[in-house]
Every structure is written in structure tokens, then in C-alpha cells.
Write a protein that holds these residues in place. Sequence first.
Motif, short mmCIF file in Angstrom:
data_model
loop_
_atom_site.label_atom_id
_atom_site.label_comp_id
_atom_site.label_asym_id
_atom_site.label_seq_id
_atom_site.Cartn_x
_atom_site.Cartn_y
_atom_site.Cartn_z
N ILE A 133 61.07 30.32 52.88
CA ILE A 133 61.84 31.48 52.48
C ILE A 133 62.07 31.40 50.98
N SER A 134 62.05 32.57 50.31
CA SER A 134 62.24 32.64 48.88
C SER A 134 63.14 33.82 48.56
N ALA A 135 64.04 33.66 47.59
CA ALA A 135 64.97 34.74 47.24
C ALA A 135 65.21 34.76 45.74
N ASP A 136 65.11 35.94 45.13
CA ASP A 136 65.45 36.11 43.72
C ASP A 136 66.96 35.99 43.54
N LEU A 137 67.37 35.37 42.42
CA LEU A 137 68.79 35.18 42.14
C LEU A 137 69.26 35.90 40.88
N LEU A 138 68.45 35.85 39.82
CA LEU A 138 68.88 36.38 38.53
C LEU A 138 67.67 36.80 37.71
N GLY A 139 67.79 37.96 37.02
CA GLY A 139 66.67 38.38 36.19
C GLY A 139 66.92 39.71 35.49
N SER A 181 67.30 59.30 34.71
CA SER A 181 67.72 57.95 35.11
C SER A 181 66.70 56.92 34.63
N HIS A 182 67.07 55.66 34.74
CA HIS A 182 66.19 54.56 34.38
C HIS A 182 66.49 53.38 35.29
N PRO A 183 65.56 52.40 35.43
CA PRO A 183 65.84 51.22 36.25
C PRO A 183 67.03 50.45 35.70
N SER A 184 67.89 49.96 36.58
CA SER A 184 69.01 49.10 36.15
C SER A 184 68.44 47.81 35.57
N VAL A 185 68.94 47.39 34.42
CA VAL A 185 68.33 46.29 33.68
C VAL A 185 68.67 44.93 34.27
N LEU A 186 69.93 44.68 34.59
CA LEU A 186 70.36 43.35 35.03
C LEU A 186 70.19 43.19 36.55
N ARG A 189 72.05 38.35 42.20
CA ARG A 189 72.27 38.20 43.64
C ARG A 189 73.73 37.86 43.90
N LEU A 190 74.46 38.81 44.51
CA LEU A 190 75.87 38.61 44.85
C LEU A 190 76.13 38.81 46.34
N LEU A 191 75.08 38.99 47.12
CA LEU A 191 75.08 39.15 48.57
C LEU A 191 75.47 40.57 49.01
N GLY A 192 74.64 41.12 49.90
CA GLY A 192 74.91 42.43 50.49
C GLY A 192 74.94 43.54 49.46
N ASP A 193 75.85 44.49 49.64
CA ASP A 193 75.97 45.61 48.73
C ASP A 193 76.56 45.23 47.39
N ASN A 194 76.97 43.97 47.22
CA ASN A 194 77.45 43.51 45.93
C ASN A 194 76.29 43.18 44.97
N ASP A 195 75.06 43.09 45.50
CA ASP A 195 73.90 42.81 44.66
C ASP A 195 73.75 43.87 43.58
N ILE A 196 73.18 43.45 42.45
CA ILE A 196 72.93 44.35 41.34
C ILE A 196 71.46 44.27 40.96
N GLY A 197 70.81 45.43 40.79
CA GLY A 197 69.45 45.46 40.27
C GLY A 197 68.36 45.29 41.30
N THR A 198 67.21 44.82 40.82
CA THR A 198 65.99 44.68 41.62
C THR A 198 65.83 43.23 42.06
N LEU A 199 65.84 43.00 43.38
CA LEU A 199 65.80 41.65 43.94
C LEU A 199 64.91 41.62 45.17
N SER A 200 64.18 40.52 45.32
CA SER A 200 63.28 40.36 46.46
C SER A 200 63.67 39.14 47.30
N THR A 201 63.52 39.27 48.61
CA THR A 201 63.67 38.16 49.54
C THR A 201 62.45 38.15 50.46
N GLU A 202 61.88 36.98 50.73
CA GLU A 202 60.69 36.95 51.59
C GLU A 202 60.72 35.74 52.51
N VAL A 203 60.11 35.90 53.67
CA VAL A 203 59.81 34.79 54.56
C VAL A 203 58.28 34.72 54.67
#
Length: 257
Positions: A133-139, A181-186, A189-203
Amino acid sequence: MKQVISALLTIFPLYTFAQSPVSARLSSGYDVGMAYSKNNYNPSVAYYQLLNIGERKLISLGWTARLGAFYGDNLNYYTAPARLTHGHTGFNALTGPLIANNIDTVRYDYVTMTSFNIGFRAQINLGRVDIGISADLLGLTFGKSRMGRYKSSTGQFKIQSVSGADSTTAYFQGANTFQQSHPSVLNVRLLGDNDIGTLSTEVYARIHVVQRFSVKLGYQWLTTETTVTNRDIIADNNRFRNRVGMAYVALTFPVFQ
């Protein structure tokens, strides 16, 4: 002679590290892949480095750096902040919480964005097959501005006068439906709907074909986010997100293992 000694002093620490117990337990490589579902594409390149745990090296933990591009057609983006998606205006003794109608929509014909994220990876090594499993945290995310159709029955935004001295308000309706509009820059990963921006999770499951080549099959959950130019002053919001699940396939090229 001094040049030879200098070269040996440079090489020796590298050789020592290569032979150290820690380096012998490290594995790393590149994943070059594509996640896909109807009207959604997410090609990516990821570098990973894992530390194999224990004598049997059954479990590996480590980090990953991922560069991905997202292309989507005919997508709805919904109100993002958790304070609005989880909010309520009161409580009814018979029906329970009274959920506020805070969910607005921005509709796009076409969306593109590019993100770079650092993340976490965990893996179970089963011989010729790895499960992980892999998860993005910050970017960060970048992309072109897009025009979206803003759908809200109650939202309003401020309109500045030509001189900028005063302002008035208008509804996100009629002539004001289309918003820039534009893509959110930051990305955080803050979990659930608290997440901000573009993040990927994969199995995934990785199949080792030969020593220097593997095939990786998996499933990816991708969250992308946009920020509209005109903030809704009623909900105090200008962030909207889309979530999509996609099949994922990649080729892995190990650096060392």
C-alpha cells in the motif's frame, strides 16, 4: 600519489556503506505506470526506497516520491472543507442532527493538473509476489486555469466596482454561473474530508518477472482539488474536490534489492 589517496578516501566510505547491514536491507526502484477509469487518466512515475524488516525480510517500510499528471473529462467537483461537509445547524429530538445544505458543485468539461508528492509505503514480500500500500502525504500541484459551471442555490460572491472603492454581492446563478478556477497548490494528508489538494492512495501486487523487471497491478484512489476565483461569502469557501477510483498498472525497475 595524493590523488590516489584522495580517490581511495572517497571510495572507501561508499564501499563501507554498500557493505553495511543497513544498506543490505534496503531496496529501491522506479514505478512507471498508468491509472485509468472512464474519462480519467493518471500517468505517473514514482521512486521508492524501502527498509526490509527482520531476518526473513517479510515486511518492508519506506517512502516514495511520486510525479503524476491527471486528465479528466466531464467531472463534478464538490464542496471540500470538512467543516461544511460534516457541518450541522442544530438537533431534532426525533430525526437527529439537522444537516446544513452546504454542498455546492463546480462542473468541468476538462481538467488537467500535475502534482509532485512525498508519501509512505508499506509492503509484504512473498517471494515472487509483493503486496503493498502507498499513500501520498505532502506535496504541490500545478495546472492551467479552467472555467467551471458553479451550481449553488444560496451562494454569493463579492463584485468590486470599476474603481475598487466599493463592492456589491451577486448570486452564483444566471450570468454568474461560469467561474474561473485553478488546481489547489498545496497537498496535505489530514485524513478524510480534512485532506487538502491532490493526493493518491493505492493498493497493489507486484509480480517479479526477472531480477531487474517487475509488473505491478493495483487500484488507486485519487483525490483532486480546485480553487475558484470568487469565494462563496455565505459558506466562506472556494475549495472543491473530486474523488475517483481507477485500475492501475505499472512496470517496476529496481535500482537495488
